[in-house]
Every structure is written in structure tokens, then in C-alpha cells.
Design a protein around this motif. Structure first.
Motif: not given
Ligand SMILES: *Cc1c(COP(=O)(O)O)cnc(C)c1O
Length: 356
Positions: A303-310, A342-356
Motif C-alpha cells: 500500500g505504501e508504494r502505491c500511495f507514494r507512486a500516486l 487514477v487508472i492511467t497512473a496505476l496502469r503506468e505503475i503496475y501493468a507495465n513491469p519495468g517502466a517503474n
């Protein structure tokens, strides 16, 4: 310097409200404010305010507002008390029903203000641990809380967003020897509520707030309903003029616009459903929400990583550290546009491993 404070106060951390940052292009989804503006009736009521009357004290009993609330719920004025936010209602309840001899019980996790109010009273807190992941009630709830004089059921619960079966609640009210408070801050976004219990049980109080479903967090208004005996006792401990003239007038205007409340809450439920599906498609675990927020664990359950990345993307949500809540973030339901962001940001953070 020696401490002049009472030991209860010296030992307190104090409640920490969600931050109210002033960043540009900020997407603020951390304190469950409404995605939409208050009723236009509030704007009209502001225009009609008579500034000269501010010379006079307001009605200490807020009768016009209480009468309207009573009418809508099929109750009497004597069943209703209003407060400076539902936090003020909670303060009254703790003054009335908790002490070093009279413990309070509440869910865990839940609204973190309750234990702070208990500490001010020197009252013990009996926690009712909710199940991991589902956040459902334990089967032995009644047994656990039997020593409490005040039992707070936050329904739907915060920060988890889920609710509890109505029949279980009725059973609880029937068998618990103490006051049951249903904190229904989010009930307007839910499928059902416990308002009718007030007519059935003399030991039940239901509290509501104007901060969420009425989109008036900045106004500070809440209310409680209960048996005339309980409400009369609460009047003894409230601040004499806890509601200013403007709040009483604007609150009455907002509360009277039932159609707008319904329309707004319905819109938020629709956005919530859509947002939940999109989160699940990204691999999030989403607790079924009956509120204007979702409690969701990202695929890596950090949760903390998600919070920070957002936060790095100027999207502010809420994160609650700790073993029960640390896997999750709490995201307020905003406008469809905010949810897209939010969804766009989360896609960037999670759906694309290596990008973040
Ligand atoms: C927001 C909230 C409140 C406080 O509401 P105010 O009227 O703004 O003081 C009370 N209880 C819960 C569970 C809440 O989430």
C-alpha cells in the motif's frame, strides 16, 4: 519544564486528519469529500442570509433543522440532536457514555478518532478485530464487547468501505447491554441503513454527517437520532451554541433537497462500480464498497508504494500503516475524469513491469 497536563492528555498522540495539500493540478482523493458540489439550494440560501442578524446568538437547539430531519425520518424533534460535524456528536457521546469505569468498544480497523476520544475520557477501548481481507465481523462479537458501555459500529465501515448484515445488527441491539452507536457517515451511498432501529430499540443512536453525501465538509454539520431519553442526555453535555446561524440555515437548505442528494449519491455509486471493475482488471483486491471510497490492495500488496507512486503524480490518496491495513490504499470516488486519471497512473505503475 514539568508537564501540567492530565496524564490522559500527556499520553495522547492526538487525531491526525488527512492532509489538505495545496499543490497545483492536484487530484485530491484522500478525505472522502464529495465529487460534486453541494445542492444549488445552498447557494440560494447563502444569497438570502441576513448579515445583520449575525448580531444575535443562533438557536441553541437548532429546532428548524431538527424538525426537518425528524420529518424526513418519521421521528420527532426530541429524537434529534445536531452537532458541529459528526465529530462534535461523537464528543458528546463520549462525554455521556464513557469514563475510566465505562469502556468503549469499536471495530478494528475503523475511524481512528474514536480511541483518541476514549483516551480524553480515560476510558478503556475494547477492539473488535475484523477478519483479514474481507473485514467481516467476528462470530463472537457480542461476547467480546459485553463489558463495554458504548459500542460503536461504523456502518458502512471506514477505511474498509464494507458493511455488515442488517440482521446481525438487529440481533446485536437486542442483546447488547449498553448504547449502540451506528456511525452512518456513509449510509447515503449504501444499500441499507439502521435508521429504523431507533424506533425499535431505546439503546440505539444513529449518527450522520453533511460532510460526505451532502458535499458540505467545509460547513461542519452532523446529527444524531435516538430515543428522547438518550438525546436529552446528550443535550446536557453539548456546547451551548454549537451551531452557528449560517450552518443551521445552509444545512436546512441542503437537507431539504432530497432529490439532489439521491441523484448525487446514485452517480457516485455508478462511478464506484465502474472504478472497482477497472481496479480489479489491474489485479487489485477491492473490498466491496458501500461508501464513496474504495479500500484496495495493489497486486504486490504494498500500500505504501502505491500511495507514494500516486503522490509522485499529484494524486493524493490515503494510506494507513500497520499489519491490518498496510496492504491497502483508500481512494475516494471522484469525478469520472479523476478516476480516469487514477487508472492511467496505476496502469503506468503496475501493468507495465519495468517502466517503474
Ligand atoms: C468523515 C467521518 C466522520 C466525521 O464527519 P464530520 O461530520 O466531518 O465530523 C465521522 N465518522 C466517520 C466514520 C467518518 O468517515
Amino acid at each position: 519544564m514539568k508537564s501540567y497536563f492530565r496524564t490522559e492528555i500527556a499520553g495522547m498522540e492526538g487525531y491526525v486528519p488527512g492532509e489538505q495539500p495545496k499543490l497545483e493540478n492536484l487530484c485530491k482523493l484522500n478525505t472522502n469529500e464529495n465529487a460534486f458540489p453541494p445542492s444549488p439550494a445552498v447557494k440560494r440560501a447563502i444569497a438570502e442570509l441576513d448579515w445583520e442578524r449575525l448580531r444575535r446568538y443562533p438557536d441553541p437547539l437548532a429546532d428548524a433543522l431538527r424538525d426537518k430531519i425528524a420529518e424526513v425520518f418519521g421521528l420527532k424533534r426530541e429524537n434529534v440532536i445536531a452537532g458541529n460535524g459528526s465529530d462534535d456528536i461523537l464528543t458528546m457521546l463520549f462525554r455521556c457514555f464513557t469514563s475510566p469505569e465505562l469502556p468503549m468498544a469499536c471495530l478494528y480497523p475503523t475511524y481512528s478518532l474514536y480511541p483518541e476520544l476514549a483516551k480524553m475520557q480515560g476510558a478503556a477501548v475494547i477492539p473488535v478485530p475484523l477478519a483479514p481481507r474481507t473485514f467481516e465481523l467476528p462470530g463472537d462479537l457480542l461476547k467480546r464487547v459485553e463489558k463495554a458501555n458504548l459500542l460503536i459500529i461504523t456502518r458502512p465501515n471506514a477505511p474498509t468501505g464494507n458493511s455488515f448484515p442488517l440482521e446481525t445488527m438487529r440481533e446485536l441491539c437486542r442483546n447488547f447491554d449498553g448504547v449502540v452507536l451506528f456511525d452512518e457517515a456513509y449510509a447515503d451511498f449504501a444499500d441499507d441503513n439502521c435508521m429504523e432501529f431507533v424506533k425499535e430499540f431505546p439503546n440505539v443512536i444513529v449518527s450522520r454527517t453533511f460532510s460526505k453525501s451532502y458535499a458540505l465538509a467545509g460547513l461542519r454539520l452532523g446529527f444524531a437520532v435516538g430515543s428522547p431519553e438518550l438525546i436529552a442526555g446528550m443535550f446536557k453535555v453539548k456546547d451551548s451554541y454549537n451551531l452557528d446561524r449560517m450552518t443551521q440555515a445552509l444545512g436546512l437548505a441542503a437537507f431539504s433537497d432530497r432529490a439532489y442528494l439521491k441523484e448525487c449519491s446514485e452517480k457516485i455509486r455508478t462511478i464506484r462500480k465502474d472504478f472497482t471493475e477497472r481496479l480489479e482488471n489491474l489485479g487489485f483486491q477491492v473490498v466491496p464498497s458501500q461508501t464513496n471510497f474504495v479500500f484496495a490492495a495493489p497486486p504486490d500488496r504494498d500500500g505504501e508504494r502505491c500511495f507514494r507512486a500516486l503522490r509522485d503524480r499529484a494524486i493524493i490518496v490515503r494510506y494507513f500503516r500497520g499489519p491490518e491495513t498496510g496492504d491497502y490504499v483508500r481512494i475516494t470516488i471522484g469525478t469520472p475524469k479523476e478516476m480516469d486519471r487514477v487508472i492511467t497512473a496505476l496502469r503506468e505503475i503496475y501493468a507495465n513491469p519495468g517502466a517503474n
